[in-house]
Design a protein around this motif. Structure first.
Motif, PDB file in Angstrom:
ATOM      1  N   LEU A  24      61.305  34.694 -16.112  1.00  0.00           N
ATOM      2  CA  LEU A  24      60.011  34.142 -16.543  1.00  0.00           C
ATOM      3  C   LEU A  24      60.021  32.612 -16.532  1.00  0.00           C
ATOM      4  CD1 LEU A  24      59.120  36.624 -19.437  1.00  0.00           C
ATOM      5  CD2 LEU A  24      58.090  36.521 -17.155  1.00  0.00           C
ATOM      6  N   LYS A  25      61.137  32.027 -16.931  1.00  0.00           N
ATOM      7  CA  LYS A  25      61.258  30.560 -16.935  1.00  0.00           C
ATOM      8  C   LYS A  25      61.215  30.023 -15.502  1.00  0.00           C
ATOM      9  CE  LYS A  25      63.941  26.946 -19.195  1.00  0.00           C
ATOM     10  NZ  LYS A  25      65.090  26.668 -20.066  1.00  0.00           N
ATOM     11  N   PHE A  26      61.893  30.727 -14.602  1.00  0.00           N
ATOM     12  CA  PHE A  26      61.927  30.333 -13.188  1.00  0.00           C
ATOM     13  C   PHE A  26      60.546  30.477 -12.545  1.00  0.00           C
ATOM     14  CE2 PHE A  26      62.382  31.403  -8.687  1.00  0.00           C
ATOM     15  CZ  PHE A  26      63.188  30.366  -8.227  1.00  0.00           C
ATOM     16  N   SER A  27      59.855  31.572 -12.869  1.00  0.00           N
ATOM     17  CA  SER A  27      58.576  31.898 -12.214  1.00  0.00           C
ATOM     18  C   SER A  27      57.376  31.169 -12.813  1.00  0.00           C
ATOM     19  CB  SER A  27      58.341  33.409 -12.274  1.00  0.00           C
ATOM     20  OG  SER A  27      59.398  34.114 -11.660  1.00  0.00           O
ATOM     21  N   PHE A  28      57.462  30.823 -14.113  1.00  0.00           N
ATOM     22  CA  PHE A  28      56.325  30.186 -14.807  1.00  0.00           C
ATOM     23  C   PHE A  28      56.798  28.937 -15.573  1.00  0.00           C
ATOM     24  CE2 PHE A  28      55.660  34.758 -14.467  1.00  0.00           C
ATOM     25  CZ  PHE A  28      54.421  34.825 -13.843  1.00  0.00           C
ATOM     26  N   PRO A  29      57.324  27.945 -14.849  1.00  0.00           N
ATOM     27  CA  PRO A  29      57.928  26.788 -15.520  1.00  0.00           C
ATOM     28  C   PRO A  29      56.959  25.980 -16.392  1.00  0.00           C
ATOM     29  CG  PRO A  29      57.718  26.387 -13.150  1.00  0.00           C
ATOM     30  CD  PRO A  29      57.401  27.824 -13.378  1.00  0.00           C
ATOM     31  N   LYS A  30      55.673  25.974 -16.037  1.00  0.00           N
ATOM     32  CA  LYS A  30      54.706  25.145 -16.785  1.00  0.00           C
ATOM     33  C   LYS A  30      54.342  25.740 -18.135  1.00  0.00           C
ATOM     34  CE  LYS A  30      52.697  22.887 -12.753  1.00  0.00           C
ATOM     35  NZ  LYS A  30      51.625  22.925 -11.755  1.00  0.00           N
ATOM     36  N   ASN A  33      57.880  27.352 -21.860  1.00  0.00           N
ATOM     37  CA  ASN A  33      58.353  26.816 -23.147  1.00  0.00           C
ATOM     38  C   ASN A  33      57.346  27.026 -24.269  1.00  0.00           C
ATOM     39  OD1 ASN A  33      60.799  26.069 -22.112  1.00  0.00           O
ATOM     40  ND2 ASN A  33      60.223  23.921 -21.767  1.00  0.00           N
ATOM     41  N   PHE A  34      56.063  26.822 -23.963  1.00  0.00           N
ATOM     42  CA  PHE A  34      55.010  27.005 -24.963  1.00  0.00           C
ATOM     43  C   PHE A  34      54.954  28.460 -25.433  1.00  0.00           C
ATOM     44  CE2 PHE A  34      50.507  27.967 -25.965  1.00  0.00           C
ATOM     45  CZ  PHE A  34      50.373  27.161 -27.089  1.00  0.00           C
ATOM     46  N   ASN A  35      54.954  29.396 -24.479  1.00  0.00           N
ATOM     47  CA  ASN A  35      54.896  30.823 -24.827  1.00  0.00           C
ATOM     48  C   ASN A  35      56.148  31.281 -25.578  1.00  0.00           C
ATOM     49  OD1 ASN A  35      52.331  31.449 -23.815  1.00  0.00           O
ATOM     50  ND2 ASN A  35      53.104  31.739 -21.753  1.00  0.00           N
ATOM     51  N   TYR A  36      57.283  30.750 -25.154  1.00  0.00           N
ATOM     52  CA  TYR A  36      58.541  31.118 -25.818  1.00  0.00           C
ATOM     53  C   TYR A  36      58.505  30.687 -27.290  1.00  0.00           C
ATOM     54  CZ  TYR A  36      63.491  31.698 -26.811  1.00  0.00           C
ATOM     55  OH  TYR A  36      64.691  32.090 -27.365  1.00  0.00           O
ATOM     56  N   PHE A  64      52.622  36.432 -19.588  1.00  0.00           N
ATOM     57  CA  PHE A  64      52.769  35.735 -18.307  1.00  0.00           C
ATOM     58  C   PHE A  64      52.160  36.505 -17.136  1.00  0.00           C
ATOM     59  CE2 PHE A  64      56.324  34.313 -20.922  1.00  0.00           C
ATOM     60  CZ  PHE A  64      56.363  32.948 -20.699  1.00  0.00           C
ATOM     61  N   MET A  65      52.272  37.833 -17.146  1.00  0.00           N
ATOM     62  CA  MET A  65      52.100  38.580 -15.913  1.00  0.00           C
ATOM     63  C   MET A  65      50.935  39.572 -15.875  1.00  0.00           C
ATOM     64  SD  MET A  65      56.086  39.073 -14.905  1.00  0.00           S
ATOM     65  CE  MET A  65      55.718  39.188 -13.178  1.00  0.00           C
TER      66      MET A  65
END
Length: 196
Positions: A24-30, A33-36, A64-65
């Motif tokens: 998820l970090k690799f695919s949605f870098p923008k 961090n906020f979602n985590y 995310f998906m």
């Protein structure tokens, strides 16, 4: 000649890190961090077993998906695999899998979700038993799982549902946590943290 079945947990057994967060970090870098950050309290509570970890995972992935098509998700998963598999897969595990004779059968058995584990299973010519994502008739991810979270007792249930174990002389399994104990219970040989 003996016919053997090899069962491999994925995260932490074949891989050097947890692939849920990494994918998820690799695919949605923008937005990662906020979602985590938003989900951190839920992760803590699920670790304490106060709420179901599978449900937290489902909601986190959905954030995310949800709404993405099969082809969009396949592209993300394939890109993640191509960019990361050489550093992500433990070298000892890679060498071990590649020397297993094709006469035997091998499966990844994972709590991770099918879409990002499938390219790894395909690469190694392995079957895949894991948590499955649910898509609607148009091939859009609904944000929920089609199966139970494939961990703990569910690993054993799914293995027994999907594989005829009477076909094999030996069942050799590999895992690294308590989540693999039910899988070990149906194996003739269990390997705990074998590649670590």
């Amino acid at each position: 000649m003996n016919r053997n079945l090899y069962l491999f947990d994925f995260d932490g057994t074949l891989t050097s890190k947890d692939t849920l967060f990494d994918f998820l970090k690799f695919s949605f870098p923008k937005t990662y961090n906020f979602n985590y950050l938003i989900f951190t309290p839920l992760f803590v509570v699920s670790k304490l077993k106060l709420i179901d970890a599978g449900k937290v995972k489902e909601k986190f992935i959905s954030k995310f998906m949800k709404g993405l098509s099969v082809s969009e998700i396949d592209n993300l998963a394939q890109n993640y695999f191509e960019q990361n598999h050489q550093t992500l897969i433990n070298k000892k595990a890679n060498d071990y899998i590649k020397q297993i004779s094709n006469y035997n059968d091998k499966f990844i058995v994972s709590a991770s979700v099918d879409f990002w584990v499938k390219p790894f299973a395909d690469y190694y010519g392995m079957g895949l038993i894991c948590t499955k994502a649910k898509f609607d008739e148009q091939g859009i991810f609904t944000g929920i799982f089609a199966t139970k979270n494939c961990n703990y007792e569910e690993k054993k249930v799914r293995i027994e549902q999907e594989i005829d174990l009477t076909f094999y002389d030996e069942i050799i399994s590999f895992g690294d946590t308590k989540g693999d104990e039910a899988m070990f219970s149906i194996s003739t040989k269990s390997n705990f943290r074998y590649f670590n």
